[in-house]
Design a protein around this motif. Structure first.
Motif, PDB file in Angstrom:
ATOM      1  N   VAL A  40       0.844  -1.203   0.000  1.00 20.63           N
ATOM      2  CA  VAL A  40       0.000   0.000   0.000  1.00 20.63           C
ATOM      3  C   VAL A  40       0.873   1.245   0.000  1.00 20.63           C
ATOM      4  CG1 VAL A  40      -1.666   1.339   1.355  1.00 20.63           C
ATOM      5  CG2 VAL A  40      -1.983  -1.125   1.076  1.00 20.63           C
ATOM      6  N   ARG A  41       1.985   1.195   0.728  1.00 17.94           N
ATOM      7  CA  ARG A  41       2.913   2.332   0.746  1.00 17.94           C
ATOM      8  C   ARG A  41       3.492   2.576  -0.652  1.00 17.94           C
ATOM      9  NH1 ARG A  41       6.109   0.489   4.281  1.00 17.94           N
ATOM     10  NH2 ARG A  41       5.023   1.368   6.077  1.00 17.94           N
ATOM     11  N   ASN A  42       3.845   1.502  -1.348  1.00 14.70           N
ATOM     12  CA  ASN A  42       4.349   1.639  -2.719  1.00 14.70           C
ATOM     13  C   ASN A  42       3.278   2.199  -3.649  1.00 14.70           C
ATOM     14  OD1 ASN A  42       6.862   0.599  -2.008  1.00 14.70           O
ATOM     15  ND2 ASN A  42       6.286  -1.507  -2.506  1.00 14.70           N
ATOM     16  N   PHE A  43       2.048   1.763  -3.429  1.00 17.88           N
ATOM     17  CA  PHE A  43       0.946   2.281  -4.245  1.00 17.88           C
ATOM     18  C   PHE A  43       0.733   3.759  -3.971  1.00 17.88           C
ATOM     19  CE2 PHE A  43      -3.579   2.869  -5.299  1.00 17.88           C
ATOM     20  CZ  PHE A  43      -3.563   2.421  -6.601  1.00 17.88           C
ATOM     21  N   ILE A  45       3.030   5.846  -3.294  1.00 22.54           N
ATOM     22  CA  ILE A  45       4.072   6.544  -4.047  1.00 22.54           C
ATOM     23  C   ILE A  45       3.640   6.742  -5.496  1.00 22.54           C
ATOM     24  CG2 ILE A  45       6.427   6.336  -4.942  1.00 22.54           C
ATOM     25  CD1 ILE A  45       7.156   4.861  -2.353  1.00 22.54           C
ATOM     26  N   GLN A  46       3.021   5.709  -6.079  1.00 22.00           N
ATOM     27  CA  GLN A  46       2.529   5.818  -7.448  1.00 22.00           C
ATOM     28  C   GLN A  46       1.453   6.892  -7.559  1.00 22.00           C
ATOM     29  OE1 GLN A  46       3.925   4.134  -9.971  1.00 22.00           O
ATOM     30  NE2 GLN A  46       5.330   3.185  -8.499  1.00 22.00           N
ATOM     31  N   VAL A  47       0.584   6.956  -6.565  1.00 21.39           N
ATOM     32  CA  VAL A  47      -0.468   7.976  -6.575  1.00 21.39           C
ATOM     33  C   VAL A  47       0.154   9.359  -6.473  1.00 21.39           C
ATOM     34  CG1 VAL A  47      -2.466   8.878  -5.325  1.00 21.39           C
ATOM     35  CG2 VAL A  47      -2.186   6.413  -5.617  1.00 21.39           C
ATOM     36  N   ASN A  48       1.146   9.504  -5.612  1.00 16.40           N
ATOM     37  CA  ASN A  48       1.818  10.800  -5.452  1.00 16.40           C
ATOM     38  C   ASN A  48       2.483  11.241  -6.755  1.00 16.40           C
ATOM     39  OD1 ASN A  48       1.038  10.823  -2.783  1.00 16.40           O
ATOM     40  ND2 ASN A  48       3.001  10.101  -2.003  1.00 16.40           N
ATOM     41  N   ARG A  49       3.081  10.289  -7.464  1.00 19.03           N
ATOM     42  CA  ARG A  49       3.701  10.614  -8.746  1.00 19.03           C
ATOM     43  C   ARG A  49       2.662  11.076  -9.758  1.00 19.03           C
ATOM     44  NH1 ARG A  49       7.848   5.427  -9.205  1.00 19.03           N
ATOM     45  NH2 ARG A  49       9.383   6.197  -7.680  1.00 19.03           N
ATOM     46  N   ALA A  50       1.506  10.408  -9.747  1.00 20.26           N
ATOM     47  CA  ALA A  50       0.435  10.804 -10.663  1.00 20.26           C
ATOM     48  C   ALA A  50      -0.054  12.219 -10.352  1.00 20.26           C
ATOM     49  CB  ALA A  50      -0.724   9.808 -10.570  1.00 20.26           C
ATOM     50  N   VAL A  51      -0.151  12.527  -9.066  1.00 15.28           N
ATOM     51  CA  VAL A  51      -0.561  13.870  -8.661  1.00 15.28           C
ATOM     52  C   VAL A  51       0.486  14.898  -9.095  1.00 15.28           C
ATOM     53  CG1 VAL A  51      -1.019  15.363  -6.674  1.00 15.28           C
ATOM     54  CG2 VAL A  51      -1.954  13.053  -6.737  1.00 15.28           C
ATOM     55  N   ALA A  52       1.766  14.524  -8.946  1.00  9.74           N
ATOM     56  CA  ALA A  52       2.842  15.425  -9.362  1.00  9.74           C
ATOM     57  C   ALA A  52       2.785  15.679 -10.867  1.00  9.74           C
ATOM     58  CB  ALA A  52       4.191  14.830  -8.968  1.00  9.74           C
ATOM     59  N   ASP A  53       2.504  14.620 -11.651  1.00  9.93           N
ATOM     60  CA  ASP A  53       2.378  14.785 -13.103  1.00  9.93           C
ATOM     61  C   ASP A  53       1.218  15.718 -13.434  1.00  9.93           C
ATOM     62  OD1 ASP A  53       4.493  13.096 -13.467  1.00  9.93           O
ATOM     63  OD2 ASP A  53       3.255  11.314 -13.873  1.00  9.93           O
ATOM     64  N   LYS A  54       0.157  15.606 -12.713  1.00 10.48           N
ATOM     65  CA  LYS A  54      -1.006  16.479 -12.928  1.00 10.48           C
ATOM     66  C   LYS A  54      -0.636  17.931 -12.646  1.00 10.48           C
ATOM     67  CE  LYS A  54      -5.583  17.354 -10.894  1.00 10.48           C
ATOM     68  NZ  LYS A  54      -5.188  18.500 -10.052  1.00 10.48           N
ATOM     69  N   ILE A  55       0.098  18.147 -11.572  1.00 18.07           N
ATOM     70  CA  ILE A  55       0.517  19.512 -11.226  1.00 18.07           C
ATOM     71  C   ILE A  55       1.427  20.088 -12.312  1.00 18.07           C
ATOM     72  CG2 ILE A  55       1.878  20.860  -9.584  1.00 18.07           C
ATOM     73  CD1 ILE A  55       0.857  19.004  -7.388  1.00 18.07           C
ATOM     74  N   SER A 116      -7.937  10.686  -9.956  1.00 21.73           N
ATOM     75  CA  SER A 116      -9.165  10.431  -9.200  1.00 21.73           C
ATOM     76  C   SER A 116      -9.366   8.940  -8.961  1.00 21.73           C
ATOM     77  CB  SER A 116     -10.359  11.011  -9.955  1.00 21.73           C
ATOM     78  OG  SER A 116     -11.570  10.727  -9.271  1.00 21.73           O
ATOM     79  N   ASP A 117      -9.132   8.145 -10.020  1.00 20.38           N
ATOM     80  CA  ASP A 117      -9.281   6.694  -9.890  1.00 20.38           C
ATOM     81  C   ASP A 117      -8.242   6.124  -8.930  1.00 20.38           C
ATOM     82  OD1 ASP A 117     -11.378   6.785 -11.653  1.00 20.38           O
ATOM     83  OD2 ASP A 117     -10.178   6.159 -13.397  1.00 20.38           O
ATOM     84  N   LEU A 118      -7.005   6.592  -9.069  1.00 24.03           N
ATOM     85  CA  LEU A 118      -5.937   6.093  -8.194  1.00 24.03           C
ATOM     86  C   LEU A 118      -6.207   6.445  -6.737  1.00 24.03           C
ATOM     87  CD1 LEU A 118      -2.820   6.947 -10.384  1.00 24.03           C
ATOM     88  CD2 LEU A 118      -3.616   4.660  -9.759  1.00 24.03           C
ATOM     89  N   GLN A 119      -6.654   7.652  -6.500  1.00 28.30           N
ATOM     90  CA  GLN A 119      -6.942   8.068  -5.122  1.00 28.30           C
ATOM     91  C   GLN A 119      -8.088   7.258  -4.528  1.00 28.30           C
ATOM     92  OE1 GLN A 119      -7.487  12.309  -5.725  1.00 28.30           O
ATOM     93  NE2 GLN A 119      -5.404  12.761  -5.027  1.00 28.30           N
ATOM     94  N   LEU A 124      -9.715   2.694  -0.985  1.00 29.72           N
ATOM     95  CA  LEU A 124     -10.267   1.355  -0.773  1.00 29.72           C
ATOM     96  C   LEU A 124      -9.208   0.398  -0.221  1.00 29.72           C
ATOM     97  CD1 LEU A 124     -12.404   0.983  -4.027  1.00 29.72           C
ATOM     98  CD2 LEU A 124     -13.243   1.391  -1.704  1.00 29.72           C
ATOM     99  N   LEU A 125      -7.993   0.485  -0.784  1.00 29.43           N
ATOM    100  CA  LEU A 125      -6.921  -0.387  -0.315  1.00 29.43           C
ATOM    101  C   LEU A 125      -6.539  -0.081   1.126  1.00 29.43           C
ATOM    102  CD1 LEU A 125      -4.637  -0.452  -3.478  1.00 29.43           C
ATOM    103  CD2 LEU A 125      -6.059  -2.306  -2.602  1.00 29.43           C
ATOM    104  N   THR A 126      -6.499   1.206   1.461  1.00 29.38           N
ATOM    105  CA  THR A 126      -6.178   1.599   2.841  1.00 29.38           C
ATOM    106  C   THR A 126      -7.250   1.103   3.793  1.00 29.38           C
ATOM    107  OG1 THR A 126      -5.048   3.590   2.038  1.00 29.38           O
ATOM    108  CG2 THR A 126      -5.684   3.556   4.363  1.00 29.38           C
ATOM    109  N   GLU A 127      -8.497   1.173   3.344  1.00 27.93           N
ATOM    110  CA  GLU A 127      -9.604   0.677   4.166  1.00 27.93           C
ATOM    111  C   GLU A 127      -9.504  -0.832   4.356  1.00 27.93           C
ATOM    112  OE1 GLU A 127     -14.313   0.172   3.326  1.00 27.93           O
ATOM    113  OE2 GLU A 127     -13.567   2.234   3.247  1.00 27.93           O
ATOM    114  N   LYS A 128      -9.188  -1.538   3.256  1.00 24.70           N
ATOM    115  CA  LYS A 128      -9.032  -2.992   3.342  1.00 24.70           C
ATOM    116  C   LYS A 128      -7.864  -3.363   4.238  1.00 24.70           C
ATOM    117  CE  LYS A 128     -11.071  -4.370  -1.099  1.00 24.70           C
ATOM    118  NZ  LYS A 128     -12.055  -5.297  -0.503  1.00 24.70           N
ATOM    119  N   LEU A 129      -6.785  -2.587   4.160  1.00 25.56           N
ATOM    120  CA  LEU A 129      -5.626  -2.849   5.013  1.00 25.56           C
ATOM    121  C   LEU A 129      -5.990  -2.653   6.480  1.00 25.56           C
ATOM    122  CD1 LEU A 129      -2.657  -3.471   5.444  1.00 25.56           C
ATOM    123  CD2 LEU A 129      -2.152  -1.050   5.030  1.00 25.56           C
TER     124      LEU A 129
END
Length: 225
Positions: A40-43, A45-55, A116-119, A124-129
């Motif tokens: 989940v932590r690695n995921f 990071i992927q979400v953060n990168r996607a947000v950075a690309d958006k910015i 939006s999808d990644l977040q 959901l993954l954080t909730e499942k964890l």
């Protein structure tokens, strides 16, 4: 396999299967939760990168809007100065910026949806964890409680072959028997005492008969004199 697929498959695993197959369920559950947390932590990071690309796309769009405005001003100034060549150059650069702007706006639209999808997936993954951690803690407590009860039951079962209460019952029977024997011996003593008294009476009776016979003999002898 992507990070999302790894963490999804990991969190969809049947925890009870992990427990049933493990020699040390608590250790295996901790390893499972640690692994899921890392994924989940690695995921994240992927979400953060996607947000950075958006910015970055937003910043490029902002810069292109500024450039388009500047090229328009340059073209206007060139026309005013009768510099059609510079006006053409400014308008050409403006057109290139507008084309890039359209491309970046399309990319930004796609990136916003991806973010939006990644977040949402991360939520959901954080909730499942979180649920997996709660289930892990619950199972660990249940496993510890079951082990404690098992050991307690085994301890009690080990005493069943030599039940203290059974020893007490046997001792009670022994004491009851000894008391009964004591009563019996006292009865025999009392019985013997009565018989002795009767024997004494018989002896007394015999002695009296002897005395009577002796007296008669003496009386008989006196008559003969």
């Amino acid at each position: 396999m992507g990070v999302f697929s790894k963490v999804r498959d990991l969190l969809q695993a049947n925890i009870m299967d992990i427990v049933n197959k493990a020699e040390d369920p608590e250790k295996m559950l901790n390893l499972y939760v640690d692994r899921a947390t890392e994924e989940v932590r690695n995921f994240q990071i992927q979400v953060n990168r996607a947000v950075a690309d958006k910015i970055q796309l937003e910043e490029k769009i902002q810069a292109l809007n500024k450039e388009i405005s500047q090229r328009s001003e340059q073209a206007t100034l060139a026309v005013q100065q009768n510099r059609d060549d510079l006006a053409r150059t400014a308008l050409t650069l403006k057109k290139e910026a507008e084309n890039s702007l359209a491309d970046y706006r399309a990319q930004l639209s796609d990136q916003e949806k991806a973010v939006s999808d990644l977040q949402e997936n991360l939520r959901l993954l954080t909730e499942k964890l979180g649920k997996a951690k709660m289930e892990r803690d619950n199972l660990v407590m249940r496993e510890r409680r079951a082990q404690t009860m098992k050991k307690a039951n085994e301890a009690v079962s080990g005493l069943s072959s030599r039940d203290p209460l059974g020893d007490i019952d046997r001792m009670k029977d022994r004491v009851d028997r000894m008391e009964a024997e004591a009563k019996a011996s006292r009865t025999m003593v009392e019985f013997n005492s009565v018989e002795d008294q009767f024997a004494d009476l018989e002896k007394g009776k015999t002695a009296a008969a002897v005395e009577d016979e002796l007296a008669q003999l003496k009386a008989s002898l006196k008559k003969d004199e």
